[in-house]
Design an enzyme around this catalytic site. Structure first.
Site, PDB file in Angstrom:
ATOM      1  N   LEU A  27       0.843  -1.199   0.000  1.00 35.74           N
ATOM      2  CA  LEU A  27       0.000   0.000   0.000  1.00 35.74           C
ATOM      3  C   LEU A  27       0.880   1.252   0.000  1.00 35.74           C
ATOM      4  O   LEU A  27       1.954   1.257   0.596  1.00 35.74           O
ATOM      5  CB  LEU A  27      -0.876   0.014   1.253  1.00 35.74           C
ATOM      6  CG  LEU A  27      -1.879  -1.128   1.397  1.00 35.74           C
ATOM      7  CD1 LEU A  27      -2.521  -1.092   2.786  1.00 35.74           C
ATOM      8  CD2 LEU A  27      -2.950  -1.026   0.319  1.00 35.74           C
ATOM      9  N   ASP A  69       2.262  -6.103   2.674  1.00 34.93           N
ATOM     10  CA  ASP A  69       2.781  -5.165   3.685  1.00 34.93           C
ATOM     11  C   ASP A  69       3.272  -5.857   4.960  1.00 34.93           C
ATOM     12  O   ASP A  69       3.550  -5.191   5.955  1.00 34.93           O
ATOM     13  CB  ASP A  69       1.685  -4.148   4.045  1.00 34.93           C
ATOM     14  CG  ASP A  69       1.433  -3.174   2.904  1.00 34.93           C
ATOM     15  OD1 ASP A  69       2.325  -2.358   2.630  1.00 34.93           O
ATOM     16  OD2 ASP A  69       0.369  -3.266   2.267  1.00 34.93           O
ATOM     17  N   GLU A  74       5.413  -4.182  12.855  1.00 40.77           N
ATOM     18  CA  GLU A  74       5.038  -3.382  14.030  1.00 40.77           C
ATOM     19  C   GLU A  74       3.526  -3.171  14.143  1.00 40.77           C
ATOM     20  O   GLU A  74       2.978  -3.107  15.240  1.00 40.77           O
ATOM     21  CB  GLU A  74       5.710  -2.005  13.973  1.00 40.77           C
ATOM     22  CG  GLU A  74       5.197  -1.111  15.094  1.00 40.77           C
ATOM     23  CD  GLU A  74       5.861   0.237  15.143  1.00 40.77           C
ATOM     24  OE1 GLU A  74       5.671   1.031  14.228  1.00 40.77           O
ATOM     25  OE2 GLU A  74       6.568   0.491  16.122  1.00 40.77           O
ATOM     26  N   ARG A  94      -4.536  -5.863   5.412  1.00 41.01           N
ATOM     27  CA  ARG A  94      -3.562  -6.164   6.460  1.00 41.01           C
ATOM     28  C   ARG A  94      -4.179  -6.879   7.677  1.00 41.01           C
ATOM     29  O   ARG A  94      -3.458  -7.319   8.566  1.00 41.01           O
ATOM     30  CB  ARG A  94      -2.853  -4.867   6.906  1.00 41.01           C
ATOM     31  CG  ARG A  94      -2.167  -4.142   5.756  1.00 41.01           C
ATOM     32  CD  ARG A  94      -1.073  -3.212   6.243  1.00 41.01           C
ATOM     33  NE  ARG A  94      -0.073  -3.945   6.982  1.00 41.01           N
ATOM     34  CZ  ARG A  94       0.891  -3.382   7.707  1.00 41.01           C
ATOM     35  NH1 ARG A  94       0.969  -2.072   7.766  1.00 41.01           N
ATOM     36  NH2 ARG A  94       1.770  -4.111   8.359  1.00 41.01           N
ATOM     37  N   ARG A 140      -6.262   4.714   9.856  1.00 38.08           N
ATOM     38  CA  ARG A 140      -6.190   3.292  10.215  1.00 38.08           C
ATOM     39  C   ARG A 140      -6.647   3.023  11.657  1.00 38.08           C
ATOM     40  O   ARG A 140      -6.960   1.885  12.000  1.00 38.08           O
ATOM     41  CB  ARG A 140      -4.746   2.798  10.073  1.00 38.08           C
ATOM     42  CG  ARG A 140      -4.138   2.984   8.695  1.00 38.08           C
ATOM     43  CD  ARG A 140      -4.613   1.894   7.745  1.00 38.08           C
ATOM     44  NE  ARG A 140      -4.001   2.054   6.437  1.00 38.08           N
ATOM     45  CZ  ARG A 140      -2.815   1.540   6.088  1.00 38.08           C
ATOM     46  NH1 ARG A 140      -2.124   0.843   6.970  1.00 38.08           N
ATOM     47  NH2 ARG A 140      -2.343   1.717   4.868  1.00 38.08           N
ATOM     48  N   HIS A 171       0.790   7.091   9.671  1.00 38.59           N
ATOM     49  CA  HIS A 171       0.712   6.744  11.095  1.00 38.59           C
ATOM     50  C   HIS A 171       1.276   7.874  11.953  1.00 38.59           C
ATOM     51  O   HIS A 171       2.144   8.628  11.499  1.00 38.59           O
ATOM     52  CB  HIS A 171       1.532   5.481  11.382  1.00 38.59           C
ATOM     53  CG  HIS A 171       0.911   4.208  10.888  1.00 38.59           C
ATOM     54  ND1 HIS A 171       1.621   3.263  10.179  1.00 38.59           N
ATOM     55  CD2 HIS A 171      -0.345   3.713  11.018  1.00 38.59           C
ATOM     56  CE1 HIS A 171       0.820   2.240   9.884  1.00 38.59           C
ATOM     57  NE2 HIS A 171      -0.372   2.491  10.384  1.00 38.59           N
ATOM     58  N   CYS A 258       8.320   0.602  11.680  1.00 38.66           N
ATOM     59  CA  CYS A 258       7.387  -0.379  11.092  1.00 38.66           C
ATOM     60  C   CYS A 258       8.018  -1.760  10.952  1.00 38.66           C
ATOM     61  O   CYS A 258       7.316  -2.771  10.936  1.00 38.66           O
ATOM     62  CB  CYS A 258       6.955   0.043   9.690  1.00 38.66           C
ATOM     63  SG  CYS A 258       6.600   1.781   9.505  1.00 38.66           S
TER      64      CYS A 258
HETATM   65  N1  GLY Z   1       2.453   0.279   3.196  1.00 42.58           N
HETATM   66  C1  GLY Z   1       2.310   0.270   4.602  1.00 42.58           C
HETATM   67  C2  GLY Z   1       0.925   0.451   5.016  1.00 42.58           C
HETATM   68  O1  GLY Z   1       0.175   1.089   4.282  1.00 42.58           O
HETATM   69  O2  GLY Z   1       0.504  -0.015   6.033  1.00 42.58           O
END
Ligand code: GLY
Length: 267
Positions: A27, A69, A74, A94, A140, A171, A258
């Protein structure tokens, strides 16, 4: 530099996961070109070796081709001295990465909680310091996710502070990292929100905002290569810095934090 014994950056273990070939489809918020898989693997090896140099016992997991991903381990869990908490990622692709992490954490921890939902939360939005756990609301991580994790963290006597991840930033920790028990490396835009007013703050150099995501592991700070003015600020403040190439992970919005779970297991 003296190693202080603190729960927020003194650890014995780390978990990493090898990048899968599918990582090139990870992503991303903006298109910056396809990651070079071989170069990413070399950077990943340097990263693992730096953790080992900082005395980590590194558990290196196999790649997961179904999860592009999944190198960014993390986001699947928050590991604290009291136990581990399995996350509920907000990115649908994810969500099931967590199932592939859970068995390892259950072997290492007696106490493993899980975020059941319906809220979502990714640990990239969580910054643990000595005095509080900051959780950034983001695309997220939502209020329901924060509220579910807060109930667990308050049982463990943590103070939880809800903050906002800056707009268009993946993040919370994309823009900040813990350097020691009272020092945060932050971008100017995040520090301006006031969330670090009770800390000493080192700002990333203007134009080097991507340098904000580092990790402190025992006596070392792992920082992305290519941001010399911010690295100089860290060195001048007395930190031991190891620079790691991150150009390929950066193309899919990944950084130093991450790429690992960092913790001291407790059975
Ligand atoms: N590519 C890392 C994420 O979007 O979580």
């Amino acid at each position: 530099m003296k190693i202080m014994s603190t729960k927020s950056f003194s650890f014995t273990h780390a978990i990493t996961r090898q990048p899968s070939f599918s990582v090139v489809s990870g992503l991303r918020s903006t298109e910056r070109g396809e990651p070079d898989f071989e170069l990413m693997k070399r950077h990943h090896l340097d990263y693992v070796n730096a953790l080992k140099q900082a005395d980590a016992e590194v558990i290196e997991l196999d790649p997961l081709e179904d999860f592009p991903d999944s190198v960014f381990v993390e986001d699947t869990a928050l590991c604290l001295p009291e136990g581990a908490i399995l996350m509920r990622p907000g990115a649908p692709s994810r969500l099931n990465e967590v199932k592939h992490m859970a068995p390892y954490l259950r072997k290492l921890y007696k106490n493993v909680h899980e975020i059941k939902g319906p809220g979502t939360i990714e640990a990239g939005d969580i910054l643990t310091t000595e005095k509080e756990i900051l959780i950034g609301r983001s695309n997220r991580t939502n209020l329901e996710g924060i509220s579910e994790i807060t109930a667990i963290l308050e049982q463990w006597n943590y103070k939880v502070t809800e903050v906002l991840t800056p707009p268009d930033i993946l993040h919370f920790k994309t823009d900040c990292s813990l350097l020691d028990s009272n020092t945060i490396l932050s971008t100017e835009r995040l520090a301006a929100t006031g969330c670090f007013d009770s800390y000493k703050v080192i700002l990333t150099y203007p134009g080097e905002e991507e340098a904000a995501n580092t990790i402190r592991y025992n006596n070392l700070v792992l920082a992305p290569e290519g941001f010399p003015k911010t690295t100089r600020r860290l060195l001048e403040s007395g930190f031991n810095v190891v620079e790691i190439g991150n150009t390929e992970c950066a193309k899919i919005d990944g950084g130093m934090s991450c790429l690992s779970l960092r913790f001291t297991p407790k059975k």
